[in-house]
Design a protein around this motif. Structure first.
Motif, PDB file in Angstrom:
ATOM      1  N   ARG A  82      -8.649   5.356 -19.449  1.00 67.98           N
ATOM      2  CA  ARG A  82      -8.593   4.637 -18.188  1.00 67.98           C
ATOM      3  C   ARG A  82      -7.668   3.390 -17.741  1.00 67.98           C
ATOM      4  O   ARG A  82      -8.158   2.574 -17.333  1.00 67.98           O
ATOM      5  CB  ARG A  82     -10.314   4.405 -17.842  1.00 67.98           C
ATOM      6  N   SER A  83      -6.471   3.657 -18.727  1.00 68.96           N
ATOM      7  CA  SER A  83      -5.731   2.361 -18.258  1.00 68.96           C
ATOM      8  C   SER A  83      -4.601   2.663 -17.185  1.00 68.96           C
ATOM      9  O   SER A  83      -3.943   1.977 -16.730  1.00 68.96           O
ATOM     10  CB  SER A  83      -4.876   2.209 -19.641  1.00 68.96           C
ATOM     11  N   MET A  84      -4.941   3.924 -16.580  1.00 70.54           N
ATOM     12  CA  MET A  84      -3.846   4.628 -15.611  1.00 70.54           C
ATOM     13  C   MET A  84      -4.292   4.951 -14.193  1.00 70.54           C
ATOM     14  O   MET A  84      -5.671   5.516 -14.408  1.00 70.54           O
ATOM     15  CB  MET A  84      -3.036   5.859 -16.154  1.00 70.54           C
ATOM     16  N   LEU A  85      -3.893   4.778 -13.385  1.00 72.91           N
ATOM     17  CA  LEU A  85      -4.372   5.561 -11.883  1.00 72.91           C
ATOM     18  C   LEU A  85      -3.502   6.469 -11.654  1.00 72.91           C
ATOM     19  O   LEU A  85      -2.475   6.657 -11.979  1.00 72.91           O
ATOM     20  CB  LEU A  85      -4.242   4.164 -10.869  1.00 72.91           C
ATOM     21  N   VAL A  86      -4.300   7.281 -10.996  1.00 72.50           N
ATOM     22  CA  VAL A  86      -3.498   8.634 -10.757  1.00 72.50           C
ATOM     23  C   VAL A  86      -3.831   8.809  -9.235  1.00 72.50           C
ATOM     24  O   VAL A  86      -4.792   8.880  -8.473  1.00 72.50           O
ATOM     25  CB  VAL A  86      -4.356  10.048 -11.482  1.00 72.50           C
ATOM     26  N   GLN A  87      -2.339   9.236  -8.552  1.00 73.68           N
ATOM     27  CA  GLN A  87      -2.589   9.360  -7.157  1.00 73.68           C
ATOM     28  C   GLN A  87      -1.725  10.627  -6.685  1.00 73.68           C
ATOM     29  O   GLN A  87      -0.802  10.982  -7.615  1.00 73.68           O
ATOM     30  CB  GLN A  87      -2.003   8.259  -6.280  1.00 73.68           C
ATOM     31  N   LYS A 132       0.296   5.211 -12.632  1.00 71.22           N
ATOM     32  CA  LYS A 132       0.758   3.830 -12.763  1.00 71.22           C
ATOM     33  C   LYS A 132      -0.121   3.174 -13.705  1.00 71.22           C
ATOM     34  O   LYS A 132      -1.403   3.211 -13.235  1.00 71.22           O
ATOM     35  CB  LYS A 132       1.120   3.453 -11.556  1.00 71.22           C
ATOM     36  N   PRO A 133       0.406   2.213 -14.392  1.00 69.33           N
ATOM     37  CA  PRO A 133      -0.822   1.227 -15.044  1.00 69.33           C
ATOM     38  C   PRO A 133      -1.526   0.383 -14.211  1.00 69.33           C
ATOM     39  O   PRO A 133      -1.101   0.068 -12.922  1.00 69.33           O
ATOM     40  CB  PRO A 133       0.232   0.481 -16.088  1.00 69.33           C
ATOM     41  N   LYS A 134      -2.589   0.181 -14.458  1.00 66.86           N
ATOM     42  CA  LYS A 134      -3.450  -0.709 -13.733  1.00 66.86           C
ATOM     43  C   LYS A 134      -2.947  -2.288 -13.667  1.00 66.86           C
ATOM     44  O   LYS A 134      -3.387  -2.906 -12.718  1.00 66.86           O
ATOM     45  CB  LYS A 134      -4.972  -0.731 -14.352  1.00 66.86           C
ATOM     46  N   ASP A 135      -2.297  -2.510 -14.669  1.00 64.09           N
ATOM     47  CA  ASP A 135      -1.668  -3.913 -14.482  1.00 64.09           C
ATOM     48  C   ASP A 135      -0.222  -3.789 -14.443  1.00 64.09           C
ATOM     49  O   ASP A 135       0.547  -4.830 -14.739  1.00 64.09           O
ATOM     50  CB  ASP A 135      -2.127  -4.657 -16.066  1.00 64.09           C
ATOM     51  N   GLY A 136       0.046  -2.849 -13.789  1.00 64.25           N
ATOM     52  CA  GLY A 136       1.831  -2.708 -13.465  1.00 64.25           C
ATOM     53  C   GLY A 136       2.315  -3.512 -12.500  1.00 64.25           C
ATOM     54  O   GLY A 136       1.293  -3.918 -11.715  1.00 64.25           O
ATOM     55  N   ALA A 137       3.414  -3.475 -12.204  1.00 64.83           N
ATOM     56  CA  ALA A 137       4.129  -4.142 -10.900  1.00 64.83           C
ATOM     57  C   ALA A 137       5.596  -3.884 -10.885  1.00 64.83           C
ATOM     58  O   ALA A 137       6.313  -3.475 -12.130  1.00 64.83           O
ATOM     59  CB  ALA A 137       3.975  -5.616 -11.093  1.00 64.83           C
TER      60      ALA A 137
END
Length: 275
Positions: free
Chosen positions: A159-164, A131-136
């Motif tokens: 590094r614009s995305m987070l991974v889980q 998901k994007p770091k600035d997403g919602a």
């Protein structure tokens, strides 16, 4: 009578939620105690100097008005505008990088990294959520197989995305707070219907979990929503901490809980103005 500038986008469409209905209800009740004006976030500069308190509500993702948002934050700091929520939060109001901080600090959060060099720090699972770091509102959310993950990360801006890790949870639950005080909790008994919510009665352990993140955030004034998931093993893990303009599901509440919340909010707004 004190004045409120209520910042929202009544035409923003959110999946499964009627933002405008919640805001119309809330403004109708706040007008009992305040002189109130509704303003779109892109118009805020024209009005901001005239009000005792600027309240940010269901304006949708900041990405839709990113320049206006950050410009307003700079002006608010420079000119001493009173805002609600206060802008000293460390969570979603600044993007989602705080999930990296909480992961490194060992908090009960879904493990999160932002580049391939740290993928080994995550559990080995068949698929991952990106998901994007600035997403919602799940905008830009993508489920990616473990085999495809390296190539997908190379496509995205570095590094614009987070991974889980993808977690097959039992249900999602949200805890709602005003000024660090717990108000109510809601959950989705059917995880395939995320926004069909029921009242959730938290036990002491649940409240300790939620309060841990509220204490970490140290927000001066405002509404916060702690979103979590219950794993198959019974553990609660943080999904996100919404500390800017959390949707409240007010119209899903029982009348007595909704009334208590509105009165508590009025008190909090008055306290913020007088601080």
């Amino acid at each position: 009578m004190n004045t409120l500038l209520f910042v929202t986008d009544l035409y923003y469409e959110a999946k499964g939620r009627t933002y405008y209905a919640e805001d119309l209800f809330l403004t109708s009740r706040l007008r009992e105690s305040f002189a109130l004006t509704i303003c779109h976030p892109k118009d805020i500069q024209a009005f901001e100097k005239k009000y005792d308190l600027i309240v940010l509500r269901n304006a949708g993702p900041v990405a839709n008005f990113k320049d206006e948002y950050w410009s307003f934050r700079q002006r608010a700091a420079k000119n001493g505008y009173r805002t609600y929520n206060s802008f000293n939060g460390k969570a979603d109001m600044n993007g989602k990088e705080y999930l990296l901080e909480l992961t490194k600090a060992g908090y009960p959060v879904i493990p999160t990294v932002d580049h391939m060099e740290r993928i080994d720090a995550l559990p080995k699972v068949p698929s991952y959520m990106c998901k994007p770091k600035d997403g919602a509102d799940s905008i830009g959310l993508e489920r990616v197989s473990s085999n495809d993950l390296p190539s997908r990360l190379n496509v995205w801006e570095e590094r614009s995305m987070l991974v889980q890790p993808f977690i097959d949870f039992e249900y999602e639950v949200s805890f709602y707070f005003i000024d660090h005080e717990f108000q109510y909790a809601l959950y989705a008994p059917d995880k395939t219907k995320r926004w069909i919510l029921s009242e959730y009665v938290p036990n002491l352990e649940d409240l300790q979990f939620a309060n841990r993140f509220i204490e970490w955030n140290r927000l001066d004034f405002g509404i916060q929503r702690v979103d979590a998931c219950r794993t198959k093993q019974g553990e609660l893990l943080l999904v996100e901490l919404e500390d800017l303009n959390p949707y409240l599901s007010l119209l899903e509440l029982t009348p007595d809980i909704r009334e208590r919340f509105v009165e508590r909010l009025k008190h909090s707004l008055q306290k913020t103005i007088q601080a």
